[in-house]
Design a protein around this motif. Sequence first.
Motif, PDB file in Angstrom:
ATOM      1  N   GLU B 124     -13.646  33.357 -14.417  1.00 42.14           N
ATOM      2  CA  GLU B 124     -13.259  34.363 -15.411  1.00 42.14           C
ATOM      3  C   GLU B 124     -12.591  33.653 -16.570  1.00 42.14           C
ATOM      4  OE1 GLU B 124     -11.055  35.476 -12.311  1.00 42.14           O
ATOM      5  OE2 GLU B 124     -12.855  36.186 -11.298  1.00 42.14           O
ATOM      6  N   LEU B 125     -13.180  33.819 -17.739  1.00 43.56           N
ATOM      7  CA  LEU B 125     -12.678  33.159 -18.937  1.00 43.56           C
ATOM      8  C   LEU B 125     -12.136  34.242 -19.861  1.00 43.56           C
ATOM      9  CD1 LEU B 125     -12.524  30.301 -20.058  1.00 43.56           C
ATOM     10  CD2 LEU B 125     -14.916  30.500 -20.690  1.00 43.56           C
ATOM     11  N   ILE B 126     -10.814  34.301 -19.978  1.00 52.79           N
ATOM     12  CA  ILE B 126     -10.185  35.392 -20.713  1.00 52.79           C
ATOM     13  C   ILE B 126      -9.490  34.821 -21.948  1.00 52.79           C
ATOM     14  CG2 ILE B 126      -8.481  37.247 -20.578  1.00 52.79           C
ATOM     15  CD1 ILE B 126      -8.984  36.976 -17.407  1.00 52.79           C
ATOM     16  N   LEU B 127      -9.980  35.197 -23.105  1.00 60.37           N
ATOM     17  CA  LEU B 127      -9.465  34.662 -24.366  1.00 60.37           C
ATOM     18  C   LEU B 127      -8.635  35.743 -25.058  1.00 60.37           C
ATOM     19  CD1 LEU B 127     -12.805  32.955 -25.488  1.00 60.37           C
ATOM     20  CD2 LEU B 127     -10.949  31.991 -24.096  1.00 60.37           C
ATOM     21  N   CYS B 128      -7.432  35.393 -25.477  1.00 56.56           N
ATOM     22  CA  CYS B 128      -6.474  36.391 -25.971  1.00 56.56           C
ATOM     23  C   CYS B 128      -5.954  36.068 -27.368  1.00 56.56           C
ATOM     24  CB  CYS B 128      -5.296  36.505 -25.010  1.00 56.56           C
ATOM     25  SG  CYS B 128      -5.764  36.757 -23.293  1.00 56.56           S
ATOM     26  N   PRO B 129      -6.809  36.180 -28.390  1.00 59.76           N
ATOM     27  CA  PRO B 129      -6.299  35.989 -29.750  1.00 59.76           C
ATOM     28  C   PRO B 129      -5.460  37.191 -30.170  1.00 59.76           C
ATOM     29  CG  PRO B 129      -8.576  36.709 -29.843  1.00 59.76           C
ATOM     30  CD  PRO B 129      -8.229  36.538 -28.371  1.00 59.76           C
ATOM     31  N   ASP B 130      -4.583  36.971 -31.168  1.00 59.10           N
ATOM     32  CA  ASP B 130      -3.805  38.094 -31.677  1.00 59.10           C
ATOM     33  C   ASP B 130      -4.719  39.047 -32.435  1.00 59.10           C
ATOM     34  OD1 ASP B 130      -1.423  37.109 -30.660  1.00 59.10           O
ATOM     35  OD2 ASP B 130      -1.126  35.815 -32.401  1.00 59.10           O
ATOM     36  N   HIS B 131      -4.359  40.334 -32.400  1.00 55.65           N
ATOM     37  CA  HIS B 131      -5.107  41.319 -33.165  1.00 55.65           C
ATOM     38  C   HIS B 131      -4.900  41.060 -34.653  1.00 55.65           C
ATOM     39  CE1 HIS B 131      -6.414  45.294 -34.543  1.00 55.65           C
ATOM     40  NE2 HIS B 131      -7.116  45.308 -33.437  1.00 55.65           N
ATOM     41  N   PRO B 132      -5.950  41.171 -35.477  1.00 49.24           N
ATOM     42  CA  PRO B 132      -5.758  40.922 -36.909  1.00 49.24           C
ATOM     43  C   PRO B 132      -4.730  41.885 -37.495  1.00 49.24           C
ATOM     44  CG  PRO B 132      -8.079  41.288 -36.398  1.00 49.24           C
ATOM     45  CD  PRO B 132      -7.313  41.575 -35.149  1.00 49.24           C
ATOM     46  N   GLU B 156     -25.119  33.263 -24.487  1.00 47.72           N
ATOM     47  CA  GLU B 156     -25.730  32.011 -24.050  1.00 47.72           C
ATOM     48  C   GLU B 156     -25.594  31.786 -22.537  1.00 47.72           C
ATOM     49  OE1 GLU B 156     -25.614  27.399 -25.705  1.00 47.72           O
ATOM     50  OE2 GLU B 156     -24.559  28.989 -26.795  1.00 47.72           O
ATOM     51  N   TYR B 157     -24.443  32.186 -21.971  1.00 49.03           N
ATOM     52  CA  TYR B 157     -24.172  31.840 -20.567  1.00 49.03           C
ATOM     53  C   TYR B 157     -23.943  33.064 -19.672  1.00 49.03           C
ATOM     54  CZ  TYR B 157     -23.452  27.252 -22.640  1.00 49.03           C
ATOM     55  OH  TYR B 157     -23.622  26.078 -23.325  1.00 49.03           O
ATOM     56  N   GLY B 158     -24.168  34.270 -20.226  1.00 50.80           N
ATOM     57  CA  GLY B 158     -23.955  35.472 -19.422  1.00 50.80           C
ATOM     58  C   GLY B 158     -24.922  35.523 -18.242  1.00 50.80           C
ATOM     59  N   GLY B 159     -24.541  36.271 -17.213  1.00 50.15           N
ATOM     60  CA  GLY B 159     -25.434  36.442 -16.074  1.00 50.15           C
ATOM     61  C   GLY B 159     -25.478  35.264 -15.129  1.00 50.15           C
ATOM     62  N   GLN B 160     -24.569  34.310 -15.300  1.00 49.95           N
ATOM     63  CA  GLN B 160     -24.553  33.152 -14.391  1.00 49.95           C
ATOM     64  C   GLN B 160     -23.289  33.139 -13.533  1.00 49.95           C
ATOM     65  OE1 GLN B 160     -25.744  29.352 -16.219  1.00 49.95           O
ATOM     66  NE2 GLN B 160     -26.440  30.492 -18.010  1.00 49.95           N
ATOM     67  N   GLY B 161     -22.666  34.307 -13.403  1.00 47.59           N
ATOM     68  CA  GLY B 161     -21.520  34.406 -12.504  1.00 47.59           C
ATOM     69  C   GLY B 161     -20.166  34.264 -13.189  1.00 47.59           C
ATOM     70  N   VAL B 162     -20.179  33.917 -14.480  1.00 42.99           N
ATOM     71  CA  VAL B 162     -18.911  33.762 -15.192  1.00 42.99           C
ATOM     72  C   VAL B 162     -18.672  34.999 -16.055  1.00 42.99           C
ATOM     73  CG1 VAL B 162     -17.561  32.371 -16.805  1.00 42.99           C
ATOM     74  CG2 VAL B 162     -19.169  31.263 -15.222  1.00 42.99           C
ATOM     75  N   THR B 163     -17.449  35.544 -15.953  1.00 40.63           N
ATOM     76  CA  THR B 163     -17.062  36.705 -16.746  1.00 40.63           C
ATOM     77  C   THR B 163     -16.348  36.235 -18.006  1.00 40.63           C
ATOM     78  OG1 THR B 163     -16.795  37.997 -14.729  1.00 40.63           O
ATOM     79  CG2 THR B 163     -15.702  38.833 -16.702  1.00 40.63           C
ATOM     80  N   PHE B 164     -16.764  36.772 -19.142  1.00 36.71           N
ATOM     81  CA  PHE B 164     -16.107  36.436 -20.410  1.00 36.71           C
ATOM     82  C   PHE B 164     -15.387  37.667 -20.934  1.00 36.71           C
ATOM     83  CE2 PHE B 164     -19.831  33.757 -19.957  1.00 36.71           C
ATOM     84  CZ  PHE B 164     -19.368  32.496 -20.293  1.00 36.71           C
ATOM     85  N   ARG B 165     -14.137  37.499 -21.328  1.00 35.83           N
ATOM     86  CA  ARG B 165     -13.385  38.604 -21.907  1.00 35.83           C
ATOM     87  C   ARG B 165     -12.624  38.134 -23.138  1.00 35.83           C
ATOM     88  NH1 ARG B 165     -16.320  41.156 -19.360  1.00 35.83           N
ATOM     89  NH2 ARG B 165     -15.906  42.672 -17.708  1.00 35.83           N
TER      90      ARG B 165
END
Lengths: 248, 221
Positions: B124-132, B156-165
């Motif tokens: 699970e890759l969770i990226l947390c930038p500040d809201h503009p 590019e990498y979806g559907g390979q078991g890794v969750t992107f948020r």
Amino acid sequence: MTSAVEAHAIQGERVELPVRIRDAAVASAMFAVPADAARAVISYSGLDVAEPLPGRAICSLAFVRYADGDLGPYHEFAVAFLVRPPGSAPPTGALGRLSGMKGVGAFIHWLPVNQEFTLEAGRTIWGFPKELADIPMDLAGRVKRCAVRFGGRTAIEVAVRSGAPMPEGSGAPKVEAYSCMDGVTRRTPWTVTPSEVRMRPGGAKVVLGDHPVAEELRGLGLDRARALSSSTVGHLRMVFEGAEEVRP
Amino acid sequence: MMRTALVTGAGRGLGALAARRLAAAAWDVVAVDLDADGLARTALRSPNMHVRTCDVTDPEAIADVVAMAGPVQRVVHAAMISPAAPALEQPLAEVERVLGTDVLGTVHVVRATLPGMLERGRGELILCPDHPEPGAASAAAASAAVAAYTDALWAEYGGQGVTFRCCRTPPGVPARLVLDAIDRSLARPAGETHVELSGGTLRERLSRAARRPPAATVAPR
């Protein structure tokens, strides 16, 4: 009064009292259980259950995520019973029963945690009946869930549904927490400051496994009972003072 | 089995609370920040948390941290900066620092952790930038870049078991509500890469609404 700070050495760290919890989240449910059976479960403490209704005692199940506090981050599960203050006479009559609920405390019967530091601190400082378990928890959804497992075997699972929001800022209630370890019964002054509180009638589901405490709860009928009420607290602050021995 | 999480920006705020919650849930947590004192506060009495003082703008340093951590199951990347400054007056060096930290820092963290996740087929890759926010133009640009980068990673990498948020966190929303929203989002379909912050009490929602700029400044033309 003494100005000396009470402190304990826990795993090489100095823990000063009072212990402060700056951020925790809780889900809990209260059940009315047969008073005589509950009385037998906690008889080792010398304390007696409170009986808000004739023949009924109150058992509370709670699960807590401690995110920021003096004992580090951990998960906890609690089985507690409402008890009369030691030395008080059993109230009689309906009015007596209600007014007798004023001074009731919470007797902590079982308190598994999932981290070593709080395990040692809880047992050493307050005599809380903590033991080490796996305690997975989900507090983000509308249904809050928790399980207590030992080596992959489930002792208990609890699910609590969110209720209606309660008004904020209803003060910082002082509660007496009681515990009994190695034959010593103790009282711990405990202040709780909840916010983001939701409550509802019913709303809890309990699944019991094969642990001795699960057997006790089965004996109280908790796996079949409808909860009196369920509540969730989004943000909870707490203060635990030092414990003092009581001789009921 | 103990799962390992890497949390950046763990010295304060969202990153600190994310690290503590994961530690409470018995994850093995590698907590990263430039601020050693902040890290020490986050990791207080938390034996399953390990702190590493490290700059996310340094790709080698990040790679070293990940190599030491072992297989990382979850990343919460909250090491972002968003200094307020008028867009036309912000010193260029500061604009570069914001883009370097928020955008390139994200790229470094992703490049250090995503290959292992893809290899294991989970993560699970969770990226947390500040809201503009108005008045922090470079951070707003960085935030949009991280959001777009998240979508590109999913494409590019979806559907390979890794969750992107991607969770763009508005100022003033308590970190616990942001983390609750992230937790809920992880139960949603993998393709829903953007975390909705619906939550908060009515009072919090009202106070957020009160701080919103007048509609005219954000209306499309």
